[in-house]
Write a protein that holds these residues in place. Sequence first.
Motif, PDB file in Angstrom:
ATOM      1  N   GLU A  90      30.697  63.128  35.137  1.00  0.00           N
ATOM      2  CA  GLU A  90      29.656  62.473  34.325  1.00  0.00           C
ATOM      3  C   GLU A  90      30.163  61.235  33.602  1.00  0.00           C
ATOM      4  O   GLU A  90      29.388  60.400  33.190  1.00  0.00           O
ATOM      5  N   HIS A  91      31.484  61.171  33.388  1.00  0.00           N
ATOM      6  CA  HIS A  91      31.967  60.086  32.528  1.00  0.00           C
ATOM      7  C   HIS A  91      33.062  59.229  33.163  1.00  0.00           C
ATOM      8  O   HIS A  91      33.673  58.401  32.488  1.00  0.00           O
ATOM      9  N   GLY A  92      33.333  59.462  34.445  1.00  0.00           N
ATOM     10  CA  GLY A  92      34.216  58.560  35.176  1.00  0.00           C
ATOM     11  C   GLY A  92      35.703  58.661  34.874  1.00  0.00           C
ATOM     12  O   GLY A  92      36.473  57.794  35.267  1.00  0.00           O
ATOM     13  N   LEU A  93      36.169  59.682  34.158  1.00  0.00           N
ATOM     14  CA  LEU A  93      37.612  59.816  33.898  1.00  0.00           C
ATOM     15  C   LEU A  93      38.291  60.442  35.109  1.00  0.00           C
ATOM     16  O   LEU A  93      37.760  61.377  35.703  1.00  0.00           O
ATOM     17  N   THR A  94      39.475  59.919  35.457  1.00  0.00           N
ATOM     18  CA  THR A  94      40.123  60.439  36.670  1.00  0.00           C
ATOM     19  C   THR A  94      41.534  60.974  36.434  1.00  0.00           C
ATOM     20  O   THR A  94      42.078  61.663  37.267  1.00  0.00           O
ATOM     21  N   ARG A  95      42.135  60.621  35.276  1.00  0.00           N
ATOM     22  CA  ARG A  95      43.530  61.040  35.042  1.00  0.00           C
ATOM     23  C   ARG A  95      43.615  61.956  33.824  1.00  0.00           C
ATOM     24  O   ARG A  95      43.080  61.624  32.757  1.00  0.00           O
ATOM     25  N   PHE A  96      44.296  63.060  33.984  1.00  0.00           N
ATOM     26  CA  PHE A  96      44.448  64.005  32.871  1.00  0.00           C
ATOM     27  C   PHE A  96      45.885  64.500  32.828  1.00  0.00           C
ATOM     28  O   PHE A  96      46.476  64.775  33.867  1.00  0.00           O
ATOM     29  N   HIS A  97      46.423  64.643  31.607  1.00  0.00           N
ATOM     30  CA  HIS A  97      47.710  65.308  31.430  1.00  0.00           C
ATOM     31  C   HIS A  97      47.413  66.769  31.096  1.00  0.00           C
ATOM     32  O   HIS A  97      46.537  67.048  30.269  1.00  0.00           O
ATOM     33  N   ILE A  98      48.177  67.677  31.690  1.00  0.00           N
ATOM     34  CA  ILE A  98      48.001  69.097  31.382  1.00  0.00           C
ATOM     35  C   ILE A  98      49.240  69.594  30.642  1.00  0.00           C
ATOM     36  O   ILE A  98      50.370  69.390  31.097  1.00  0.00           O
ATOM     37  N   PHE A 153      38.134  70.496  44.535  1.00  0.00           N
ATOM     38  CA  PHE A 153      36.726  70.246  44.224  1.00  0.00           C
ATOM     39  C   PHE A 153      36.460  68.976  43.420  1.00  0.00           C
ATOM     40  O   PHE A 153      35.311  68.554  43.312  1.00  0.00           O
ATOM     41  N   LEU A 154      37.486  68.374  42.840  1.00  0.00           N
ATOM     42  CA  LEU A 154      37.240  67.200  41.980  1.00  0.00           C
ATOM     43  C   LEU A 154      38.079  66.015  42.438  1.00  0.00           C
ATOM     44  O   LEU A 154      39.145  66.201  43.013  1.00  0.00           O
ATOM     45  N   ASP A 155      37.594  64.817  42.104  1.00  0.00           N
ATOM     46  CA  ASP A 155      38.331  63.614  42.459  1.00  0.00           C
ATOM     47  C   ASP A 155      39.160  63.174  41.239  1.00  0.00           C
ATOM     48  O   ASP A 155      38.836  62.175  40.587  1.00  0.00           O
ATOM     49  N   VAL A 156      40.199  63.950  40.917  1.00  0.00           N
ATOM     50  CA  VAL A 156      40.991  63.651  39.723  1.00  0.00           C
ATOM     51  C   VAL A 156      42.491  63.746  40.021  1.00  0.00           C
ATOM     52  O   VAL A 156      42.902  64.371  40.998  1.00  0.00           O
ATOM     53  N   THR A 157      43.286  63.114  39.144  1.00  0.00           N
ATOM     54  CA  THR A 157      44.740  63.239  39.227  1.00  0.00           C
ATOM     55  C   THR A 157      45.211  64.013  37.994  1.00  0.00           C
ATOM     56  O   THR A 157      44.961  63.580  36.860  1.00  0.00           O
ATOM     57  N   LEU A 158      45.857  65.149  38.229  1.00  0.00           N
ATOM     58  CA  LEU A 158      46.387  65.917  37.100  1.00  0.00           C
ATOM     59  C   LEU A 158      47.900  65.740  37.045  1.00  0.00           C
ATOM     60  O   LEU A 158      48.583  65.864  38.055  1.00  0.00           O
ATOM     61  N   ASN A 159      48.401  65.465  35.838  1.00  0.00           N
ATOM     62  CA  ASN A 159      49.847  65.318  35.656  1.00  0.00           C
ATOM     63  C   ASN A 159      50.349  66.467  34.784  1.00  0.00           C
ATOM     64  O   ASN A 159      49.794  66.722  33.717  1.00  0.00           O
TER      65      ASN A 159
END
Length: 293
Positions: free
Chosen positions: A183-191, A216-222
Motif C-alpha cells: 500500500e505504501h511502496g516500501l521495499t527495504r526492511f531491517h529485521i 509472496f512480497l516484492d521486498v528486500t529483508l536485511n
Amino acid sequence: MLASELSRAQTTGRRPDNQPHPVRAICVTSGKGGVGKSNVTVNLAIAMACQRQRVMLMDADLGLANVDVLLGLQPRYNLSHVISGERTLKEIILTGPEGIKIIPASSGIQRMAELTPAEQAGVIGAFSELGDTLDVLLIDSAAGISTSVLNFSRASHDVIVVVCDEPASLTDAYALIKLLSREHGLTRFHILANRVAGSHEGRELFNKLFKVAERFLDVTLNFLGMVPEDPHLRKAVKTQQAVIQAFPDSPSASAFRRIAAQLKGRPMPYAASGALQFFIERLVNADYHAERL
Ligand SMILES: Nc1ncnc2c1ncn2[C@@H]1O[C@H](COP(=O)(O)OP(=O)(O)OP(=O)(O)O)[C@@H](O)[C@H]1O
Ligand SMILES: [Mg+2]
C-alpha cells in the motif's frame, strides 16, 4: 578544501558546499506490541552516541513504557506545546545518557499528519533549525498498523522491524511489512530478532520471515542482528536505566553495540532527501505520500 571552509563547516555543522547536513531517520517498529522496541531504540541511540554520532530519539509511542520512563526522565513539555506555540522545540528536548536528545511522547506526535498548514510550517521550521546538529534520528514507534506507524515508516530512511520468537510476533510483522510494501511502496526492511537464545536462533527466526516474504512480497529483508534474552535487560528496566549503561558487559549490551556498528556501516538509502527538514516534510505532508506511490 580551504582551511577557512573546513573550520566553518566544523563550527556550523554545515557542509562547505552549503548543502544541509544529512540526518538519517530510522524508524523502529513491530507488528506485535511488547517485543522490545523501546529498549532497542534507547540502547541503539546510546550505542550510536558512543560511536560519536549525534543522536536524537523521538518517542512516537504513547504506550505505558515510554522512553522517558525507561530512562528515568521527567518531561514537563512535549511536542503538543511546540505545535500550539507555547514552547520552542529546543525547550521541550531532554538530554539523556551520552548526550542523546529526546523528544518526549505526546499526542502531538500522533497528530503530525493532520496539522493545519500554519502548524505544519511552524513544525518544519523548528526541526530544520536542528538539522545541522544531528546525524541520526531514531524513532520509537507504536506497534501495529496505525496511521502514525505507517507515516513514520514512510518518512524514514530505514525501518527496523523487531521480532521475537512467538508466532504472533512473526505473523504480525509479516502483516505490517505486507501493508507497507503493497500500500505504501516500501521495499527495504531491517529485521532485528530480540529475546532469542543465541545467534543461530536469531538467524532462524529471520529465515522464517524471509522465506514467506520472498515468496509472496516484492521486498528486500536485511538481517540486522539479534539481541539475546538477557536478565540484565529486565534488571536495568526496573531501575529505569538502559542496559548498555547499567550493564555494559552484558550480552544484550554487546549485541546493541554490534547492531549500531552494522547500521553505521550501511549507506543511507536515498541521500538526496537526507536533511532533517525533508523528513519532517514527508511526515506532515500527505501529498508527498501520494506522489511516492
Ligand atoms: N532482550 C531482552 N531480554 C530480556 N527481556 C527483554 C528483552 N527485550 C525486552 N524485554 C522485556 O520486554 C519488556 C518490554 O520491552 P519494551 O518496552 O522495549 O517493548 P515494546 O515493544 O516497546 O512494547 P510496547 O509495544 O508496549 O511499546 C521489557 O520491559 C523487558 O522486561
Ligand atoms: Mg514501547
